[in-house]
Every structure is written in C-alpha cells, then in structure tokens.
Scaffold this motif. Structure first.
Motif, PDB file in Angstrom:
ATOM      1  N   ALA A 142      -4.670   2.006  -0.723  1.00  0.00           N
ATOM      2  CA  ALA A 142      -6.030   2.150  -1.258  1.00  0.00           C
ATOM      3  C   ALA A 142      -6.838   0.876  -1.036  1.00  0.00           C
ATOM      4  CB  ALA A 142      -5.972   2.498  -2.747  1.00  0.00           C
ATOM      5  N   ALA A 143      -6.193  -0.267  -1.187  1.00  0.00           N
ATOM      6  CA  ALA A 143      -6.890  -1.545  -0.980  1.00  0.00           C
ATOM      7  C   ALA A 143      -7.311  -1.711   0.478  1.00  0.00           C
ATOM      8  CB  ALA A 143      -5.989  -2.706  -1.410  1.00  0.00           C
ATOM      9  N   LEU A 144      -6.441  -1.311   1.393  1.00  0.00           N
ATOM     10  CA  LEU A 144      -6.769  -1.422   2.822  1.00  0.00           C
ATOM     11  C   LEU A 144      -7.967  -0.539   3.162  1.00  0.00           C
ATOM     12  CD1 LEU A 144      -3.173  -1.312   4.407  1.00  0.00           C
ATOM     13  CD2 LEU A 144      -4.559  -3.338   3.930  1.00  0.00           C
ATOM     14  N   VAL A 145      -7.976   0.658   2.609  1.00  0.00           N
ATOM     15  CA  VAL A 145      -9.087   1.582   2.858  1.00  0.00           C
ATOM     16  C   VAL A 145     -10.384   1.030   2.251  1.00  0.00           C
ATOM     17  CG1 VAL A 145      -9.985   3.869   2.236  1.00  0.00           C
ATOM     18  CG2 VAL A 145      -7.684   3.652   3.188  1.00  0.00           C
ATOM     19  N   MET A 146     -10.301   0.465   1.058  1.00  0.00           N
ATOM     20  CA  MET A 146     -11.501  -0.090   0.425  1.00  0.00           C
ATOM     21  C   MET A 146     -12.050  -1.265   1.224  1.00  0.00           C
ATOM     22  SD  MET A 146     -12.266  -1.487  -3.433  1.00  0.00           S
ATOM     23  CE  MET A 146     -11.389  -3.046  -3.294  1.00  0.00           C
ATOM     24  N   MET A 147     -11.155  -2.151   1.659  1.00  0.00           N
ATOM     25  CA  MET A 147     -11.619  -3.311   2.433  1.00  0.00           C
ATOM     26  C   MET A 147     -12.254  -2.865   3.740  1.00  0.00           C
ATOM     27  SD  MET A 147     -11.774  -6.662   2.262  1.00  0.00           S
ATOM     28  CE  MET A 147     -13.243  -6.958   3.247  1.00  0.00           C
TER      29      MET A 147
ATOM     30  N   GLU B 130       1.300 -11.044 -18.835  1.00  0.00           N
ATOM     31  CA  GLU B 130       2.613 -10.671 -18.298  1.00  0.00           C
ATOM     32  C   GLU B 130       2.738  -9.161 -18.234  1.00  0.00           C
ATOM     33  OE1 GLU B 130       4.824 -12.631 -17.215  1.00  0.00           O
ATOM     34  OE2 GLU B 130       4.615 -14.577 -18.198  1.00  0.00           O
ATOM     35  N   HIS B 131       1.977  -8.531 -17.342  1.00  0.00           N
ATOM     36  CA  HIS B 131       2.111  -7.080 -17.279  1.00  0.00           C
ATOM     37  C   HIS B 131       1.790  -6.550 -15.885  1.00  0.00           C
ATOM     38  CE1 HIS B 131      -1.860  -7.996 -19.292  1.00  0.00           C
ATOM     39  NE2 HIS B 131      -2.188  -7.567 -18.104  1.00  0.00           N
ATOM     40  N   LEU B 132       1.959  -5.262 -15.732  1.00  0.00           N
ATOM     41  CA  LEU B 132       1.885  -4.646 -14.411  1.00  0.00           C
ATOM     42  C   LEU B 132       0.579  -4.941 -13.681  1.00  0.00           C
ATOM     43  CD1 LEU B 132       3.155  -2.680 -12.327  1.00  0.00           C
ATOM     44  CD2 LEU B 132       1.938  -0.834 -13.506  1.00  0.00           C
ATOM     45  N   ASP B 133      -0.535  -4.920 -14.411  1.00  0.00           N
ATOM     46  CA  ASP B 133      -1.825  -5.078 -13.753  1.00  0.00           C
ATOM     47  C   ASP B 133      -1.891  -6.386 -12.960  1.00  0.00           C
ATOM     48  OD1 ASP B 133      -4.630  -3.736 -13.678  1.00  0.00           O
ATOM     49  OD2 ASP B 133      -5.044  -5.861 -13.979  1.00  0.00           O
ATOM     50  N   HIS B 134      -1.275  -7.419 -13.491  1.00  0.00           N
ATOM     51  CA  HIS B 134      -1.363  -8.700 -12.807  1.00  0.00           C
ATOM     52  C   HIS B 134      -0.568  -8.733 -11.508  1.00  0.00           C
ATOM     53  CE1 HIS B 134      -4.055 -11.504 -14.417  1.00  0.00           C
ATOM     54  NE2 HIS B 134      -3.449 -12.468 -13.767  1.00  0.00           N
ATOM     55  N   PHE B 135       0.555  -8.055 -11.495  1.00  0.00           N
ATOM     56  CA  PHE B 135       1.317  -7.911 -10.249  1.00  0.00           C
ATOM     57  C   PHE B 135       0.474  -7.151  -9.219  1.00  0.00           C
ATOM     58  CE2 PHE B 135       3.868  -4.720  -7.916  1.00  0.00           C
ATOM     59  CZ  PHE B 135       4.472  -5.567  -7.010  1.00  0.00           C
ATOM     60  N   MET B 136      -0.121  -6.063  -9.675  1.00  0.00           N
ATOM     61  CA  MET B 136      -0.930  -5.238  -8.772  1.00  0.00           C
ATOM     62  C   MET B 136      -2.121  -6.022  -8.227  1.00  0.00           C
ATOM     63  SD  MET B 136      -2.493  -1.516  -9.513  1.00  0.00           S
ATOM     64  CE  MET B 136      -3.991  -0.941  -8.726  1.00  0.00           C
ATOM     65  N   ASN B 137      -2.770  -6.806  -9.066  1.00  0.00           N
ATOM     66  CA  ASN B 137      -3.916  -7.597  -8.601  1.00  0.00           C
ATOM     67  C   ASN B 137      -3.533  -8.531  -7.455  1.00  0.00           C
ATOM     68  OD1 ASN B 137      -5.917  -6.638 -10.334  1.00  0.00           O
ATOM     69  ND2 ASN B 137      -5.289  -8.009 -11.980  1.00  0.00           N
ATOM     70  N   ALA B 138      -2.370  -9.167  -7.593  1.00  0.00           N
ATOM     71  CA  ALA B 138      -1.935 -10.101  -6.546  1.00  0.00           C
ATOM     72  C   ALA B 138      -1.628  -9.337  -5.254  1.00  0.00           C
ATOM     73  CB  ALA B 138      -0.721 -10.896  -7.020  1.00  0.00           C
ATOM     74  N   ALA B 139      -0.963  -8.181  -5.392  1.00  0.00           N
ATOM     75  CA  ALA B 139      -0.644  -7.368  -4.208  1.00  0.00           C
ATOM     76  C   ALA B 139      -1.923  -6.888  -3.528  1.00  0.00           C
ATOM     77  CB  ALA B 139       0.239  -6.182  -4.606  1.00  0.00           C
ATOM     78  N   VAL B 140      -2.883  -6.428  -4.330  1.00  0.00           N
ATOM     79  CA  VAL B 140      -4.136  -5.911  -3.774  1.00  0.00           C
ATOM     80  C   VAL B 140      -4.946  -7.040  -3.131  1.00  0.00           C
ATOM     81  CG1 VAL B 140      -6.384  -4.932  -4.441  1.00  0.00           C
ATOM     82  CG2 VAL B 140      -4.277  -3.823  -5.184  1.00  0.00           C
ATOM     83  N   ASP B 141      -4.987  -8.199  -3.762  1.00  0.00           N
ATOM     84  CA  ASP B 141      -5.678  -9.344  -3.141  1.00  0.00           C
ATOM     85  C   ASP B 141      -5.104  -9.634  -1.750  1.00  0.00           C
ATOM     86  OD1 ASP B 141      -7.531  -9.887  -5.121  1.00  0.00           O
ATOM     87  OD2 ASP B 141      -6.879 -11.962  -5.435  1.00  0.00           O
ATOM     88  N   ALA B 142      -3.777  -9.629  -1.651  1.00  0.00           N
ATOM     89  CA  ALA B 142      -3.130  -9.902  -0.356  1.00  0.00           C
ATOM     90  C   ALA B 142      -3.490  -8.818   0.657  1.00  0.00           C
ATOM     91  CB  ALA B 142      -1.614  -9.994  -0.535  1.00  0.00           C
ATOM     92  N   ALA B 143      -3.555  -7.570   0.199  1.00  0.00           N
ATOM     93  CA  ALA B 143      -3.901  -6.457   1.095  1.00  0.00           C
ATOM     94  C   ALA B 143      -5.337  -6.596   1.600  1.00  0.00           C
ATOM     95  CB  ALA B 143      -3.710  -5.120   0.373  1.00  0.00           C
ATOM     96  N   LEU B 144      -6.245  -6.988   0.719  1.00  0.00           N
ATOM     97  CA  LEU B 144      -7.648  -7.157   1.127  1.00  0.00           C
ATOM     98  C   LEU B 144      -7.762  -8.257   2.183  1.00  0.00           C
ATOM     99  CD1 LEU B 144      -9.430  -6.984  -2.386  1.00  0.00           C
ATOM    100  CD2 LEU B 144      -9.176  -5.138  -0.705  1.00  0.00           C
ATOM    101  N   VAL B 145      -7.033  -9.339   1.976  1.00  0.00           N
ATOM    102  CA  VAL B 145      -7.070 -10.449   2.940  1.00  0.00           C
ATOM    103  C   VAL B 145      -6.468 -10.002   4.271  1.00  0.00           C
ATOM    104  CG1 VAL B 145      -6.054 -12.719   3.439  1.00  0.00           C
ATOM    105  CG2 VAL B 145      -7.181 -12.307   1.229  1.00  0.00           C
ATOM    106  N   MET B 146      -5.381  -9.251   4.227  1.00  0.00           N
ATOM    107  CA  MET B 146      -4.762  -8.791   5.475  1.00  0.00           C
ATOM    108  C   MET B 146      -5.695  -7.850   6.231  1.00  0.00           C
ATOM    109  SD  MET B 146      -1.107  -6.953   6.288  1.00  0.00           S
ATOM    110  CE  MET B 146      -1.528  -5.311   5.704  1.00  0.00           C
ATOM    111  N   MET B 147      -6.323  -6.926   5.519  1.00  0.00           N
ATOM    112  CA  MET B 147      -7.223  -5.978   6.190  1.00  0.00           C
ATOM    113  C   MET B 147      -8.407  -6.726   6.800  1.00  0.00           C
ATOM    114  SD  MET B 147      -7.534  -2.715   6.869  1.00  0.00           S
ATOM    115  CE  MET B 147      -8.440  -2.782   8.410  1.00  0.00           C
TER     116      MET B 147
END
Lengths: 282, 282
Positions: A142-147, B130-147
């Motif tokens: 989803a993040a790739l698609v959004m970017m 210390e919860h799931l959202d923070h893990f997801m934020n880091a993963a999504v940030d990395a995905a946005l940078v990669m895209m």
C-alpha cells in the motif's frame, strides 16, 4: 539533450535546502526535470477550488498501481472517499485537520490480505502465512502504491499530503469504508491543485541515513545537532509541544520536538484493531 | 505545450497492457512523459556492465529521502552493500537469485526506530510508543523512500528490482549489515543499466483495486477470472508450482499461482526476529 541551467540550479538549491549540501548533477543526465520535482516535493494541505478531472485521477491510479508488489501478490487497494458523511466520520476522529473535509480528493490507501486468502479458498488451497511478514507485505504494498500516486500527482501539477491519522481510530475509518476482515487502512491522502507554493521540509543529512556496508551511527549525535540548527534557521517550529511538562526550550529543534512527540502514546489500540481484522502477527 | 503523439500512444498502450483498458490522457496535461515512465515500470534483474556513477547515486538517494515521512519522524535508512563478503552472506540466503551478486548496485532499505528512541534517551524523554503502529510506521517510511528511489532511478535510465527476500533470513541480513536493535530490513533493491527491455507485469484491473466510498468485492471472482485469462495471453507462467501436490492446471493463471504460493509458509521467523530487535508489536 543537456538539461537547462534552470533545472540544474533548482536541483542544487533543493538539495541544499533539503539536506544541507548542494548536489550538482551532470547536465547530460536524462530525466533531471523529474529528479527536480522529486527533490522539490512538498506536502500540500491547502488547495484552490479546481476539481481534479475524473479521467486524470484514473490515470494517476493506473500509475500508482504500476508500482512493484511483493511477489506480485498485489495486496494494495485504495478507497476514493467521495461521500460527505463517510468522509466526516473519518475527519471527526482527527481533531486538528478539518481542512481534510475540503480537499478536492481524499483517498485511503489500504493493505488487502483478504484477496489472496479468498483466492486460496476458491481454489482449495490452505493459507499458510499467518504471521507478521504477511501483514507487513500488505502495508508495504500500500505504501509503494501511495508513493507512486504522489509522484504521478506531482508530475501533473497536483499537490498531496499523506494522513497517517486515519489510523488514530482505525476502527472508525474501517467502519466508514466498510473494510472487511483482512483489509486495513495504511494512510489517507489529500490531493488537489495547491493554493500556495508550500514549504519544503528539511531532512537529516544523507550521512545520517545512507550508509555503506554497515549501519553506522558513530556521528549521529553531532549530525542531529547540526540538523536541528540548520532546520531551525530555515523552518523553525511555530509552537513547542507540552511546555507544561518540559518548559520552553531555548533552541527547539527537530530532535526535541520528536522526543516530546514520542513521549506521548499514539494509536495504542492499532495492534488490537489489526488482530481483530484477522492478522495473527506472530 | 501539448504532449507528443508518441507519448500519448505509449500511455494508451501501457495502460492497456497493464490493466486491460487503454487510458487516453488529455494531451494538455503536464508531466505526461513522467506518467509514461511510471506506467511502463518494469522490474530489471539483468544489467549491462556499466557502473552507476557515485555522484548520480547520491543524487538518487537525495530524491529518495525527499519522500514524505510519517510525522516527520524519518524512520528510514539505506545500506549500500559494496563489500563482496557482506553481499554474499545475504545472497547465500536467497537460493534462486545468484544474479544479485552481479548487480552494479545492491541496496537494503531499512526501518529505523532506533534513532528516535536514542533522541529520547539523550533528551531525557520516555518512549511511550511500544506498539504495532510504530513498527508499521518505520516499515512504511522505508517503503516510501524505496519507491521514491525507484522512480528517480528510472527517470535517469536505470532499472531496478526490489528483493523482499532479504527478510527470508532477516537475522543473517541483520548480521551482515550490523543492524542494531531498533533497525530491521524491509527490502533489498538491485539497480543498474538494464541489459534488456524487460517485461511488463500485468496487474489486476483498476475495478478490483480502486473503490469509491466503500470496499467492494462484489465482482471480484469474475474480475480475477478475466485477469487470469488476460495475463495468460500476454505473460504466461513458465512453470507451475508444486505440481506433485496439485498437478498441472490446464490454465495456470495468477490466482492459481498465488494460491499455491501462499499455501507454503514463508518467513515464519520474521516476527521472532522483529521482536528480538526490540519491537513489542502489541
């Protein structure tokens, strides 16, 4: 064809403003106009009144869904929220952002793990991936698609702003969009023709975020200190967080702001919501 | 300036090949050359011998890190894996992809939740997330940078291919790159000048992935069926998975391939690795 002097100068200026160091591209590099747009990215929250042509929006969705997808599993979807009642349900959970109500386009990008599960049911195959990686794959898709959508939108002159706050009350967002088990919101996105030029958000120097061969944080403290000062020079924070607890900082930089921000819990119930949507996360 | 007939035709052809329906853009739309590149995205796994100029690579990193970041927390980092020994450690965990060894550029995009935790320590603030959202934020940030990196790379004529398989043995990737607690691999990426034109990967029709106001899967089964047939016509699978268990399917489409793929566990230890990196995921 070499890039014009104008594009080169914009790239130098944008990289200096963003990262604190001007990068001078080789003028013979193709595609520098696109790199310029990429470097000059700004988030836009205010839009002029012009609507976005539906045919153009569809073309942007096509660009967005041309993004890579983990193992071709295609676990992204987007909901275009047109209905005012549904949009209000979501906006009401985000107290500081009433402007979302008026954005010409409001989208919610979702991870969709449901489609491949249903395919397995239809084809009599078990789903053997009840674990964290599969949740992450859907979120990343989803993040790739959004970017990809954002890059395409900026190419045609639109501005956008991602809204991760649609997860603040993910259960409400989920109800507003009738998301079934296996589907979850990753981020909202407002888009439209910008009403103003917008401000560029300076970033950590590349030395802090790009490493060779191994993670390296040997100079992290001093790089952040430099960044705090550089950023304060060009885009100072308009208000300090939580001054009752921490007082007024003489130099309120990025790191002080983020430390204060992370000291307050946010979305503690998101994990519960995701488990409720059928993800084991094990 | 209106776009050339050539660009319009390429956009029509690419959208037809990708989604099964030709989209005809208004020739007056700015940036159509960029939309064309976006629509014509292909993953590239074979590269000619030309190295990627280090100054160009740095410029691409600048483009990549200009991507939006959740709450400006900037939780992405990238490791450029130059050292042959470290690269081999990772490639050895991915049996079917020896070609990664020879890619001119091999990157690993990581989520980095460590930086903001350290900032809190330095500034005497607790970390209350210390919860799931923070893990997801880091993963999504990395995905946005990669895209964002992929878009910039394609603009200058490079080709790339994301490698989520760096998570197959995330612990080995982590050791190879000396990732400390709070940092984890999201995806690898090979890049270089393509040795061949590459094949476009057809996608589900937009009707299956783009919805208005509410999630809608009322026509999903028939849309997938059409997609399976369309895809089989232009890019048939070269081999069927797991024929010992399931036999040879007469029409082996996307849905059959994905159902078979998801019937086999993959990365079941990724959650354990992420918890070991200090994420509670609660």
């Amino acid at each position: 064809m070499s890039a014009s002097r104008d594009i080169i100068e914009h790239i130098e200026a944008a990289s200096a403003e963003r990262f604190g160091a001007a990068l001078a591209p080789d003028p013979a590099t193709p595609g520098l106009d696109e790199l310029r747009r990429c470097l000059e990215h700004r988030s836009h929250r205010r839009f002029d009144g012009r609507p976005v042509d539906p045919a153009l929006l569809k073309l942007l969705f096509a660009c967005a869904f041309s993004a890579p997808s983990k193992s071709d599993l295609q676990q992204a979807e987007v909901i275009h929220v047109v209905d005012a009642v549904r949009r209000k349900m979501i906006v009401d959970t985000i107290p500081d952002m009433p402007w979302i109500t008026d954005a010409p386009v409001f989208l919610v990008f979702c991870g969709n793990n449901r489609r491949i599960r249903r395919i397995g049911e239809w084809r009599g195959k078990p789903f053997a991936n009840e674990h964290l990686d599969h949740f992450m794959n859907a979120a990343v898709d989803a993040a790739l698609v959004m970017m990809s959508f954002i890059r395409a939108a900026e190419a045609v002159g639109l501005g956008a702003c991602p809204i991760s706050h649609v997860r603040n009350h993910a259960d409400v967002t989920s109800r507003a969009l009738e998301l079934p088990e296996g589907v979850f919101p990753v981020a909202g996105l407002c888009a439209g023709y910008p009403a103003a030029a917008g401000r560029m958000s300076p970033r950590l120097p590349l030395e802090a975020t790009v490493h060779v061969d191994r993670h390296d944080e040997s100079r992290l403290a001093e790089l952040i200190d430099e960044y705090d000062r550089r950023r304060h020079g060009v885009l100072p924070y308009r208000r300090q967080r939580d001054t009752k607890r921490y007082g007024e900082a003489p130099l309120y930089g990025w790191s002080e702001d983020k430390a204060r921000q992370c000291a307050v819990p946010e979305r503690e119930k998101f994990g519960e919501y995701i488990r409720g949507q059928g993800f084991s996360l094990k």
